[in-house]
Each structure stands twice: as C-alpha cells, then as structure tokens.
Scaffold this motif. Structure first.
Motif, PDB file in Angstrom:
ATOM      1  N   GLY A 228       0.791  -1.211   0.000  1.00  0.00           N
ATOM      2  CA  GLY A 228       0.000   0.000   0.000  1.00  0.00           C
ATOM      3  C   GLY A 228       0.831   1.273   0.000  1.00  0.00           C
ATOM      4  O   GLY A 228       1.978   1.303  -0.454  1.00  0.00           O
ATOM      5  N   CYS A 229       0.230   2.332   0.525  1.00  0.00           N
ATOM      6  CA  CYS A 229       0.899   3.623   0.525  1.00  0.00           C
ATOM      7  C   CYS A 229       0.428   4.461   1.703  1.00  0.00           C
ATOM      8  O   CYS A 229      -0.606   4.184   2.323  1.00  0.00           O
ATOM      9  CB  CYS A 229       0.632   4.373  -0.784  1.00  0.00           C
TER      10      CYS A 229
ATOM     11  N   ILE B  51       3.849   8.246  -0.532  1.00  0.00           N
ATOM     12  CA  ILE B  51       4.926   7.279  -0.705  1.00  0.00           C
ATOM     13  C   ILE B  51       4.338   5.878  -0.621  1.00  0.00           C
ATOM     14  O   ILE B  51       3.493   5.601   0.230  1.00  0.00           O
ATOM     15  CB  ILE B  51       6.039   7.498   0.347  1.00  0.00           C
ATOM     16  N   ASP B  52       4.768   4.971  -1.515  1.00  0.00           N
ATOM     17  CA  ASP B  52       4.259   3.616  -1.488  1.00  0.00           C
ATOM     18  C   ASP B  52       5.276   2.659  -0.885  1.00  0.00           C
ATOM     19  O   ASP B  52       6.364   3.060  -0.462  1.00  0.00           O
ATOM     20  CB  ASP B  52       3.787   3.161  -2.871  1.00  0.00           C
TER      21      ASP B  52
ATOM     22  N   ARG C 297      -3.335  -3.384  -0.773  1.00  0.00           N
ATOM     23  CA  ARG C 297      -3.806  -2.832  -2.039  1.00  0.00           C
ATOM     24  C   ARG C 297      -2.743  -1.962  -2.688  1.00  0.00           C
ATOM     25  O   ARG C 297      -2.220  -1.029  -2.065  1.00  0.00           O
ATOM     26  CB  ARG C 297      -5.095  -2.032  -1.848  1.00  0.00           C
ATOM     27  N   ARG C 298      -2.432  -2.262  -3.948  1.00  0.00           N
ATOM     28  CA  ARG C 298      -1.467  -1.472  -4.696  1.00  0.00           C
ATOM     29  C   ARG C 298      -2.010  -0.071  -4.933  1.00  0.00           C
ATOM     30  O   ARG C 298      -3.188   0.109  -5.229  1.00  0.00           O
ATOM     31  CB  ARG C 298      -1.151  -2.143  -6.029  1.00  0.00           C
ATOM     32  N   CYS C 299      -1.150   0.935  -4.800  1.00  0.00           N
ATOM     33  CA  CYS C 299      -1.560   2.316  -4.952  1.00  0.00           C
ATOM     34  C   CYS C 299      -1.198   2.836  -6.333  1.00  0.00           C
ATOM     35  O   CYS C 299      -0.051   2.731  -6.765  1.00  0.00           O
ATOM     36  CB  CYS C 299      -0.903   3.199  -3.893  1.00  0.00           C
ATOM     37  N   TRP C 300      -2.186   3.434  -7.000  1.00  0.00           N
ATOM     38  CA  TRP C 300      -1.991   3.986  -8.336  1.00  0.00           C
ATOM     39  C   TRP C 300      -2.059   5.495  -8.361  1.00  0.00           C
ATOM     40  O   TRP C 300      -1.663   6.109  -9.356  1.00  0.00           O
ATOM     41  CB  TRP C 300      -3.026   3.402  -9.304  1.00  0.00           C
ATOM     42  N   ALA C 301      -2.573   6.096  -7.288  1.00  0.00           N
ATOM     43  CA  ALA C 301      -2.732   7.543  -7.238  1.00  0.00           C
ATOM     44  C   ALA C 301      -2.390   8.029  -5.833  1.00  0.00           C
ATOM     45  O   ALA C 301      -3.263   8.109  -4.960  1.00  0.00           O
ATOM     46  CB  ALA C 301      -4.148   7.946  -7.629  1.00  0.00           C
TER      47      ALA C 301
END
Length: 126
Positions: free
Chosen positions: A32-33, A51-52, A102-106
């Motif tokens: 995550g981030c 920051i991720d 969860r992967r962060c895209w924004a």
C-alpha cells in the motif's frame, strides 16, 4: 484497529520550517501507501505528498522542492519535512494510509486511502 496520530504542527513565519510526524498503530503495509493531505478553510482536501511500499514518491507541484516525505525502517512512522513555508501552506494537515495489501496507483488522491488521522494545524504568517 489502525490508528494514525499526527504531530508537529504549529505557527511559523514565512520562510520557516516544520516537521510533521505520523505514528501508525497496528499498521504495516506490504503493497500500500501512506501520504499527507491538507485542507484550508473553504477549500477541498489537497494531496501534498505520498509514498508507497516500494519507496515511490509523488509531490504536489505546489510543494515540490520544498517538502520531503519519508518513513522509518518499520514503515509505521511517516514524516513530512516542510521548508520555505508560505502563507498558502496554512491548512490542517492529515496523515493517511491505504489498505496494506492494495497497490496504490494515485498517491495524491483521497479515494486511494482508507485510514485517516485527526489532523495537525499548520499556520504560516507573512
């Protein structure tokens, strides 16, 4: 449950510096981030820096080259070093964290984040 607590806000003259801290309880993110947001009276919430888990960083154009986001080795304490502060930086600053898996895209978008701190006030006088 996850808890984020900010500190380090205060009043400073234009050109001064402050360092904000965010302590995350029961939170270690794997994909995550985390980030910093701010909200001034009468304005919407603005993404400042994020920051991720891989160390990727994004800054808002308005703070680039003045603010620095960082985290400790355990990735459960977040910092925002703010230099050359301007009156337009006056706002309530919030720490935020995404779901840890969860992967962060924004990194600067509020919908990316699930957990929020209570905010710490930063006031910059001219």
């Amino acid at each position: 449950q996850v808890q984020l607590v900010e500190s380090g806000g205060g009043s400073v003259q234009a050109g001064g510096s402050l360092r904000l801290s965010c302590v995350a309880s029961r939170y270690t993110y794997s994909s995550g981030c985390m980030g910093w947001f701010r909200q001034a009276p009468g304005k919407g919430r603005e993404g400042v820096a994020g920051i991720d888990s891989d160390g990727n960083i994004r800054y808002a154009d308005s703070v680039k080259d003045r603010f620095t986001i960082s985290q400790d080795n355990a990735k459960n304490t977040l910092y925002l070093e703010m230099n050359s502060l301007k009156p337009d930086d006056t706002a309530l600053y919030f720490c935020a964290a995404s779901l840890p898996s969860r992967r962060c895209w924004a990194l600067l978008a509020t919908p990316q984040y699930t957990y929020w701190g209570q905010g710490t006030q930063v006031t910059v006088s001219s």
